[in-house]
Design a protein around this motif. Structure first.
Motif, short mmCIF file in Angstrom:
data_model
loop_
_atom_site.label_atom_id
_atom_site.label_comp_id
_atom_site.label_asym_id
_atom_site.label_seq_id
_atom_site.Cartn_x
_atom_site.Cartn_y
_atom_site.Cartn_z
N GLY A 39 0.77 -1.23 0.00
CA GLY A 39 0.00 0.00 0.00
C GLY A 39 0.80 1.28 0.00
O GLY A 39 0.24 2.37 0.12
N TYR A 40 2.12 1.18 -0.13
CA TYR A 40 2.96 2.39 -0.10
C TYR A 40 3.89 2.41 -1.30
O TYR A 40 5.11 2.49 -1.17
CB TYR A 40 3.76 2.44 1.20
N ASP A 41 3.32 2.36 -2.49
CA ASP A 41 4.13 2.32 -3.71
C ASP A 41 4.79 3.65 -4.05
O ASP A 41 5.72 3.68 -4.83
CB ASP A 41 3.26 1.87 -4.89
N ASN A 42 4.31 4.73 -3.48
CA ASN A 42 4.82 6.05 -3.86
C ASN A 42 5.77 6.67 -2.84
O ASN A 42 6.09 7.84 -2.95
CB ASN A 42 3.65 7.00 -4.13
N VAL A 43 6.20 5.92 -1.84
CA VAL A 43 7.16 6.48 -0.89
C VAL A 43 8.57 6.16 -1.33
O VAL A 43 8.81 5.19 -2.05
CB VAL A 43 6.92 5.99 0.57
N ALA A 44 9.51 6.97 -0.90
CA ALA A 44 10.92 6.78 -1.27
C ALA A 44 11.72 6.13 -0.15
O ALA A 44 12.78 5.56 -0.39
CB ALA A 44 11.54 8.11 -1.65
N TYR A 45 11.23 6.24 1.11
CA TYR A 45 11.99 5.75 2.26
C TYR A 45 11.09 5.05 3.27
O TYR A 45 9.93 5.41 3.44
CB TYR A 45 12.68 6.90 3.00
N TYR A 46 11.68 4.05 3.93
CA TYR A 46 11.09 3.46 5.14
C TYR A 46 12.01 3.81 6.30
O TYR A 46 13.23 3.90 6.12
CB TYR A 46 11.02 1.93 5.08
N PHE A 47 11.44 3.95 7.48
CA PHE A 47 12.23 4.05 8.70
C PHE A 47 11.95 2.77 9.48
O PHE A 47 10.80 2.38 9.66
CB PHE A 47 11.83 5.28 9.52
N LEU A 48 13.01 2.09 9.91
CA LEU A 48 12.90 0.84 10.66
C LEU A 48 13.15 1.14 12.13
O LEU A 48 14.31 1.21 12.56
CB LEU A 48 13.91 -0.19 10.12
N PRO A 49 12.08 1.35 12.92
CA PRO A 49 12.25 1.84 14.29
C PRO A 49 13.04 0.91 15.21
O PRO A 49 13.78 1.39 16.06
CB PRO A 49 10.82 2.01 14.81
N ASP A 50 12.90 -0.40 15.04
CA ASP A 50 13.58 -1.33 15.94
C ASP A 50 15.10 -1.23 15.87
O ASP A 50 15.79 -1.49 16.85
CB ASP A 50 13.16 -2.77 15.65
N ILE A 51 15.61 -0.85 14.69
CA ILE A 51 17.06 -0.75 14.53
C ILE A 51 17.50 0.68 14.20
O ILE A 51 18.68 0.92 13.99
CB ILE A 51 17.59 -1.76 13.49
N GLN A 52 16.51 1.61 14.12
CA GLN A 52 16.78 3.03 13.89
C GLN A 52 17.58 3.27 12.61
O GLN A 52 18.59 3.99 12.59
CB GLN A 52 17.51 3.64 15.10
N ARG A 87 9.42 -9.34 9.60
CA ARG A 87 8.63 -9.24 10.82
C ARG A 87 8.77 -7.90 11.54
O ARG A 87 7.94 -7.53 12.34
CB ARG A 87 9.00 -10.38 11.76
N GLY A 88 9.84 -7.17 11.26
CA GLY A 88 10.04 -5.87 11.89
C GLY A 88 9.09 -4.83 11.30
O GLY A 88 8.69 -4.91 10.14
N TYR A 89 8.75 -3.85 12.11
CA TYR A 89 7.82 -2.81 11.65
C TYR A 89 8.54 -1.80 10.77
O TYR A 89 9.68 -1.43 11.04
CB TYR A 89 7.17 -2.10 12.85
N LYS A 90 7.88 -1.38 9.70
CA LYS A 90 8.42 -0.38 8.77
C LYS A 90 7.51 0.85 8.79
O LYS A 90 6.30 0.72 8.67
CB LYS A 90 8.45 -0.91 7.33
N VAL A 91 8.10 2.02 8.92
CA VAL A 91 7.34 3.27 8.85
C VAL A 91 7.59 3.88 7.48
O VAL A 91 8.69 4.36 7.20
CB VAL A 91 7.78 4.26 9.96
N PRO A 92 6.60 3.86 6.58
CA PRO A 92 6.77 4.52 5.29
C PRO A 92 6.76 6.04 5.50
O PRO A 92 5.84 6.57 6.12
CB PRO A 92 5.53 4.08 4.50
N LEU A 93 7.78 6.71 5.04
CA LEU A 93 7.85 8.16 5.21
C LEU A 93 7.07 8.82 4.06
O LEU A 93 7.64 9.16 3.02
CB LEU A 93 9.30 8.62 5.25
N THR A 94 5.78 8.98 4.28
CA THR A 94 4.88 9.47 3.23
C THR A 94 5.00 10.96 2.97
O THR A 94 4.59 11.43 1.92
CB THR A 94 3.41 9.16 3.60
N ASP A 95 5.57 11.71 3.90
CA ASP A 95 5.63 13.17 3.75
C ASP A 95 7.03 13.70 3.46
O ASP A 95 7.27 14.89 3.54
CB ASP A 95 5.07 13.84 5.00
N TYR A 96 7.95 12.83 3.09
CA TYR A 96 9.32 13.28 2.83
C TYR A 96 9.68 13.05 1.36
O TYR A 96 9.46 11.97 0.82
CB TYR A 96 10.33 12.55 3.72
N ARG A 97 10.25 14.06 0.71
CA ARG A 97 10.58 13.98 -0.72
C ARG A 97 12.04 14.25 -1.05
O ARG A 97 12.42 14.29 -2.20
CB ARG A 97 9.73 14.99 -1.50
N GLY A 98 12.91 14.43 -0.10
CA GLY A 98 14.31 14.78 -0.37
C GLY A 98 15.20 13.56 -0.52
O GLY A 98 14.75 12.45 -0.76
#
Length: 163
Positions: A39-52, A87-98
């Motif tokens: 569901g996040y085909d248009n994001v450029a980055y994920y943030f992986l909180p468990d490993i920062q 299994r780790g959680y991924k945060v799609p950075l939907t508001d970042y474009r740089g």
């Protein structure tokens, strides 16, 4: 005069075709990894909180802080070798474009702390437990071999063959 007009039109058509080809090449670079959330085909980055750590989808690179600077690598750093990307959680950075998402690292690490879980995610690809088991076995073999266990252990060369 007619030949010059045809020549100019030809150059314009060629330039338009080359520009269109360049655009389609740029659009198709970097598809999300199989472990990425659906569901996040248009994001450029994920943030992986468990490993920062950040993941740059376009370049298929991890971005992490080490040795006093931000490092880009195709592989996770060694201290994350047992981290399960599926299994780790991924945060799609939907508001970042740089190109440098880590400029917001201080905000991200607070908002998406280690252990953070947002809404449930489903990976794009299928997780295969047997692959994870094989990776753990390979790592154990590597660890065993790195300890100097071998037929040359008592030869004074720490199992590395001839000096």
């Amino acid at each position: 005069m007619k030949a010059i007009k045809l020549f100019i039109i030809g150059i314009l058509l060629f330039g338009a075709t080359a520009t269109k080809a360049q655009v389609s090449i740029n659009v198709n670079i970097g598809s999300p990894p199989a472990w990425g959330p659906v569901g996040y085909d248009n994001v450029a980055y994920y943030f992986l909180p468990d490993i920062q750590i950040y993941f740059d989808i376009r370049k298929a690179e991890y971005i992490y802080f080490g040795n006093g600077r931000w490092i880009r690598s195709r592989r996770l750093p060694s201290y994350c070798s047992n981290y399960d990307l599926y299994r780790g959680y991924k945060v799609p950075l939907t508001d970042y474009r740089g190109n440098t998402p880590y400029v917001y690292y201080n905000a991200h690490k607070v908002k998406y702390y280690k252990g953070y879980k947002g809404k449930p995610q489903k990976a794009r690809g299928h997780y295969k437990e047997e692959h994870r088991y094989e990776e753990r076995q390979d790592n154990r073999r590597d660890d065993h071999n790195d300890r100097g266990h071998g037929k040359h252990q008592d030869k004074g060369n720490h199992g590395r063959g001839r000096d």
